[in-house]
Structure formats: structure tokens, C-alpha cells
Design a protein around this motif. Structure first.
Motif, PDB file in Angstrom:
ATOM      1  N   ASP A  84       2.949   6.182  -7.374  1.00  0.00           N
ATOM      2  CA  ASP A  84       2.068   7.216  -7.947  1.00  0.00           C
ATOM      3  C   ASP A  84       2.787   8.552  -8.023  1.00  0.00           C
ATOM      4  O   ASP A  84       2.639   9.295  -9.005  1.00  0.00           O
ATOM      5  CB  ASP A  84       0.793   7.352  -7.113  1.00  0.00           C
ATOM      6  CG  ASP A  84      -0.239   6.280  -7.434  1.00  0.00           C
ATOM      7  OD1 ASP A  84      -0.165   5.697  -8.534  1.00  0.00           O
ATOM      8  OD2 ASP A  84      -1.115   6.020  -6.586  1.00  0.00           O
ATOM      9  N   LYS A  85       3.586   8.875  -7.004  1.00  0.00           N
ATOM     10  CA  LYS A  85       4.352  10.121  -6.985  1.00  0.00           C
ATOM     11  C   LYS A  85       5.359  10.149  -8.139  1.00  0.00           C
ATOM     12  O   LYS A  85       5.535  11.167  -8.811  1.00  0.00           O
ATOM     13  CB  LYS A  85       5.093  10.271  -5.658  1.00  0.00           C
ATOM     14  CG  LYS A  85       4.206  10.525  -4.456  1.00  0.00           C
ATOM     15  CD  LYS A  85       3.768  11.979  -4.424  1.00  0.00           C
ATOM     16  CE  LYS A  85       3.052  12.325  -3.126  1.00  0.00           C
ATOM     17  NZ  LYS A  85       2.593  13.735  -3.119  1.00  0.00           N
ATOM     18  N   ARG A 111       0.836  -1.215   0.000  1.00  0.00           N
ATOM     19  CA  ARG A 111       0.000   0.000   0.000  1.00  0.00           C
ATOM     20  C   ARG A 111       0.865   1.258   0.000  1.00  0.00           C
ATOM     21  O   ARG A 111       0.591   2.203  -0.739  1.00  0.00           O
ATOM     22  CB  ARG A 111      -0.957  -0.011   1.197  1.00  0.00           C
ATOM     23  CG  ARG A 111      -2.079  -1.024   1.026  1.00  0.00           C
ATOM     24  CD  ARG A 111      -3.188  -0.848   2.044  1.00  0.00           C
ATOM     25  NE  ARG A 111      -4.263  -1.803   1.802  1.00  0.00           N
ATOM     26  CZ  ARG A 111      -5.247  -1.616   0.925  1.00  0.00           C
ATOM     27  NH1 ARG A 111      -5.303  -0.505   0.220  1.00  0.00           N
ATOM     28  NH2 ARG A 111      -6.179  -2.536   0.768  1.00  0.00           N
ATOM     29  N   LYS A 112       1.909   1.248   0.833  1.00  0.00           N
ATOM     30  CA  LYS A 112       2.818   2.406   0.834  1.00  0.00           C
ATOM     31  C   LYS A 112       3.596   2.483  -0.473  1.00  0.00           C
ATOM     32  O   LYS A 112       3.844   3.569  -1.012  1.00  0.00           O
ATOM     33  CB  LYS A 112       3.775   2.327   2.026  1.00  0.00           C
ATOM     34  CG  LYS A 112       3.139   2.751   3.335  1.00  0.00           C
ATOM     35  CD  LYS A 112       4.164   2.972   4.435  1.00  0.00           C
ATOM     36  CE  LYS A 112       3.500   3.532   5.698  1.00  0.00           C
ATOM     37  NZ  LYS A 112       4.462   3.754   6.779  1.00  0.00           N
ATOM     38  N   TYR A 127       1.521   4.223  -3.036  1.00  0.00           N
ATOM     39  CA  TYR A 127       1.475   5.676  -2.833  1.00  0.00           C
ATOM     40  C   TYR A 127       2.692   6.347  -3.470  1.00  0.00           C
ATOM     41  O   TYR A 127       2.574   7.365  -4.159  1.00  0.00           O
ATOM     42  CB  TYR A 127       1.424   5.979  -1.325  1.00  0.00           C
ATOM     43  CG  TYR A 127       1.549   7.448  -1.005  1.00  0.00           C
ATOM     44  CD1 TYR A 127       0.455   8.301  -1.111  1.00  0.00           C
ATOM     45  CD2 TYR A 127       2.779   7.988  -0.614  1.00  0.00           C
ATOM     46  CE1 TYR A 127       0.580   9.650  -0.817  1.00  0.00           C
ATOM     47  CE2 TYR A 127       2.912   9.333  -0.321  1.00  0.00           C
ATOM     48  CZ  TYR A 127       1.809  10.162  -0.428  1.00  0.00           C
ATOM     49  OH  TYR A 127       1.932  11.507  -0.154  1.00  0.00           O
TER      50      TYR A 127
END
Length: 462
Positions: free
Chosen positions: A326-327, A319-320, A323
Motif C-alpha cells: 500500500d505504501k 498482512r505485513k 501494509y
């Protein structure tokens, strides 16, 4: 008492500016005008340079140098026709003046006619006593033509005239690099360093060349010599750190990266390398700290976001990882590696539609690796889009026609899509290519491979 203008360097300029304010007409000799024009061009004051040229030619209409200044300014303003017209007249008056051919070459270069520019510069070279600048111009024209062999020769000529011309030194090495002549670059640098042993730039380039050859000991030695010549050479500390990393001397690498932080303002890339070093040492909290400092220092450094993604992916914290990938994609949406990792992370999280999007984007951006095709097809199978999966695997077969991963899937997907004849054809081919691969792909197509008619064919190959 009159002040001679030779006693005061700014005398002519002050007198000229005074004349402009009062509208008086004062006399200047042609050399004074040349100095005034040089002064304004160096300062980027084009309007004043143009006034000086106009007034200078009013007083000295036959001055070749003042006319050449007029040409130079015309070229700056992209008035190439006007400039060429003046140059044609000057060539009739003074055909042995190399500056005429240099400026003509400049015009042709601006018109992207680099071959003609080269011929004109060669003519100027024959006429010139000071050839270094012309060699530099020739080298640049050859670079435009992507003739790196000739560009390299002319940059070498610049270095012969001025061994401390580091711009030419960098460009020589660039030419070697483009030509794939790393060993020749090393030989050139060693010869150069025999004559210029304290040149930190050459030692630095030699270290990078040795690193490409994977000769890490010699690379390290070269960077050490660069630092002996200049103990504040940040680039040498950085490259030395990278070599030490490759040698698995991680603590020493960290020390060199930290020195770069002390020499100049903090560098996001230095933080990134330090973070990766601590990750190799498995000091994970410190590693993450430095990786995050890299993103804080430069939020647009996508490699830092990728490094944190990899960090969490290895920790199975998907999950991290999602994130942070995506960045990275926000910064560089055309990076195949990012999209492929995005797909893998979503697949781990069972976000299959997003995973499919990532694999599709990877292929559209030109990633034709076998793993990408196969993973894309498998995700489509999982979400029930078997027709699309067949289309993907058929394209994969164009690149990998004899690969078991592709042929077994092709066979199964033909069966799924009610194309039994093709299914049997490719099943036989798959078993002939590698019957041992069947257990690997069996769970994905259990209902297909358990059919009695298919089992009969499979058993015939056991």
C-alpha cells in the motif's frame, strides 16, 4: 595619478555602477561595455546587462558585438521577432560572423524548427575557427530530432577538441545506448582510454557497458581502474557492488555499498542494496533493518517499500506485505508490478474483491501477461461474477487464442453462462490442444466437468 583600467579588473564595472548612481554620462570603449555586459549576464543580473547594452549602443551604435548582446537578451526574454530583425540586418553587414548564425539557430530551435537550426549551425561551423561549442549545439539539435547517429558524431567532435569534456563523453555513451550499440560503445571507450588512461569517467562507463554484455569480470576490472584513477568515486563503488552481487560475492558487494555511505551522506538506495544482500545471505533481521533504514532515509523511494513487501511475502507474512505494498502504491499509482503484487497478496489473504481490483488495475495499466488475465478471471469466478469472468477470458483469448489455460476456462465459462454450443466447441478445442491440462483446471469447474454429457466428450479423448 590616473589608474589605467587594465591595472584593475573591476575598474570598468565600478566606474559603470558609479555612473548609474550619479547619472553622469561617462565614456567607455566598446570592449569595456562587452566586459561589463558579460559580467552582469554571468551573474544573472539581466536588468543591469540591459542598461549596459542600451548605453553601449548609444555610444557605439555600429558595434556588432553589442548588437549581438542585444539579440541574446531578446532571445532570453522570448522577443524572438525583435532578435531576428536585428540579426537580418547584421547578416547584411557582416555575413561571415558565425555568431549571427548561432543566434539565428537559437531562435529557430526555440520555435521547434530544429532542421532549420541545424542548417544555420552548419553554416556557422564553416565560418568558425573554434568549432567545439558549435558541435555541442549541433549535437543537441540532432538530439531534439532524435537523430542519435549524427548527435553522436558531433559529441565525438567535441571530445576531439577537448578530451576532458565529460558532458560530451556521457552524451556519446547515451547515444550508443539509445541506438542499442553497446559493443560499439565498448570499442569507442577502449580507443578513448588508450589516449586518456586516467579518465575515471570513461572507465566507469566501460564497466557499465561490459555489465550490459554480462561480461562481469571485465566490468569489475573497469570499475577497479576507475577507482585507481579516483579512490573517492562513489558511483564506481556502487556499480562494483552491483557486479559483485551478480557474481554472488555478497560480502564484497556489501563492503562496496558501505564505502559509498562513508564517502557521502547516507543513501537510501545503498541501504536498499545492503538489505537485499543480507537477505541473500539469509541474515533476515539485519536485512530488514537495512530495508527499513532505506525507507526512513527516503520515504518516497517506492523500491524500498517494494523490497520490504517482497521480504514479508517470501516469509508468508501477507498482512505485513499488504501494509507495505500500500505504501509503494501511494507513491506510484501507475506501476503495474505494484498492482499485480497487491492483487496476489489480497488473494493470499482471501480478500477477493481487493484482489480483483488489483488485477483489473494491472490490465488497465497495460499488463497483458497470461497469468494476469487468468488470475483475474479466477478471482471473478470465486466471487460469483461469472459473466464478468467470461468477458475477461474472452479478451485474454484475443492475446492467447491457442493457450490451454484460456481455452478450458472459456469452455467452462460458456457452459456456466448457458451458452452450451460455444461451450462444447471450446471444450473440444481445449482437449485437442492439451488433454493433460484438464486435471489442473478441473477443481475450479468440478460441477461443470462432472456433467454426463461433458464427461462423455472427455472420455472420448482418453
Amino acid at each position: 595619478m590616473f589608474l589605467n583600467h587594465n591595472e584593475e579588473p573591476n575598474f570598468s564595472i565600478n566606474r559603470f555602477e558609479s555612473m548609474l548612481k550619479t547619472n553622469d554620462i561617462l565614456f567607455f570603449d566598446s570592449i569595456e561595455f562587452e566586459n561589463i555586459i558579460h559580467h552582469y549576464l554571468d551573474l544573472g543580473k539581466l536588468s543591469l546587462a540591459k542598461k549596459a547594452i542600451r548605453l553601449g549602443l548609444d555610444q557605439h551604435p555600429q558595434s556588432i558585438q553589442l548588437l549581438l548582446f542585444k539579440v541574446e537578451v531578446s532571445i532570453m526574454e522570448n522577443k524572438l521577432g525583435d532578435a531576428n530583425q536585428i540579426l537580418n540586418k547584421l547578416e547584411q553587414i557582416e555575413p561571415s560572423n558565425e555568431e549571427i548564425y548561432i543566434q539565428k539557430a537559437n531562435i529557430y530551435s526555440k520555435r521547434d524548427d530544429h532542421k532549420t537550426a541545424i542548417q544555420l549551425l552548419k553554416k556557422a561551423l564553416k565560418l568558425s575557427k573554434d568549432s567545439s561549442d558549435i558541435h555541442a549545439l549541433l549535437a543537441m539539435e540532432y538530439m531534439f530530432e532524435e537523430d542519435f547517429d549524427n548527435a553522436k558524431l558531433h559529441y565525438m567532435a567535441c571530445l576531439k577538441d577537448d578530451p576532458e569534456d565529460y558532458a560530451s563523453l556521457h552524451n556519446v555513451i547515451y547515444c550508443f545506448d539509445v541506438l542499442g550499440e553497446n559493443k560499439q560503445a565498448i570499442e569507442f571507450l577502449l580507443n578513448y582510454l588508450d589516449k586518456n588512461p586516467y579518465c575515471e569517467v570513461a572507465w566507469h562507463q566501460l564497466g557499465k557497458a561490459y555489465k550490459k554484455e554480462d561480461n562481469l569480470e571485465k566490468a569489475l576490472q573497469a570499475f577497479d581502474y576507475a577507482l585507481l584513477a579516483d579512490e573517492y568515486f562513489m558511483g564506481a563503488y556502487f556499480e562494483k557492488g552491483k557486479v559483485l552481487e551478480k557474481m554472488n560475492r555478497i560480502q564484497e558487494a556489501i563492503k562496496n555499498y558501505q564505502i559509498t555511505l562513508e564517502l557521502e551522506d547516507p543513501s537510501a538506495y545503498a541501504y536498499l542494496r545492503i538489505g537485499k544482500c543480507y537477505e541473500k545471505l539469509e541474515i533476515l533481521d539485519v536485512a530488514l533493518h537495512y530495508l527499513q533504514k532505506a525507507t526512513t532515509e527516503d520515504p518516497l523511494l517506492d523500491k524500498a517499500w517494494l523490497a520490504i513487501t517482497d521480504f514479508f511475502f517470501r516469509q508468508k507474512n501477507y498482512r505485513k506485505a499488504l501494509y507495505f505494498i500500500d505504501k509503494a502504491i501511494e507513491i506510484d499509482q501507475e506501476n503495474v508490478r505494484y498492482w499485480k503484487l497487491y492483487a496476489k497478496i489480497n488473494q493470499k489473504l482471501n480478500f477477493l474483491e481487493e484482489a480483483e481490483k488489483g488485477y483489473k488495475q494491472s490490465i488497465e495499466l497495460g499488463n497483458y501477461e497470461l497469468e494476469t488475465w487468468v488470475s483475474h478471471a479466477d478471482v471473478l469466478i470465486e466471487i460469483g461474477e461469472t459473466a464478468s469472468a467470461l468477458s475477461v477470458i474472452k479478451k485474454a483469448a484475443e492475446f492467447y487464442p491457442e493457450t490451454e489455460e484460456v481455452i478450458y476456462r472459456l469452455a467452462a465459462l460458456y457452459f456456466v453462462n448457458n451458452k452450451g454450443t460455444l461451450g462444447y466447441k471450446y471444450l473440444v478445442k481445449a482437449l485437442e490442444v492439451n488433454k493433460e491440462y484438464l486435471p489442473v483446471v478441473y477443481p475450479l469447474f468440478k460441477t461443470i466437468f462432472d456433467r454426463p454429457s461433458i464427461q462423455e466428450i472427455i472420455k472420448s479423448y482418453q
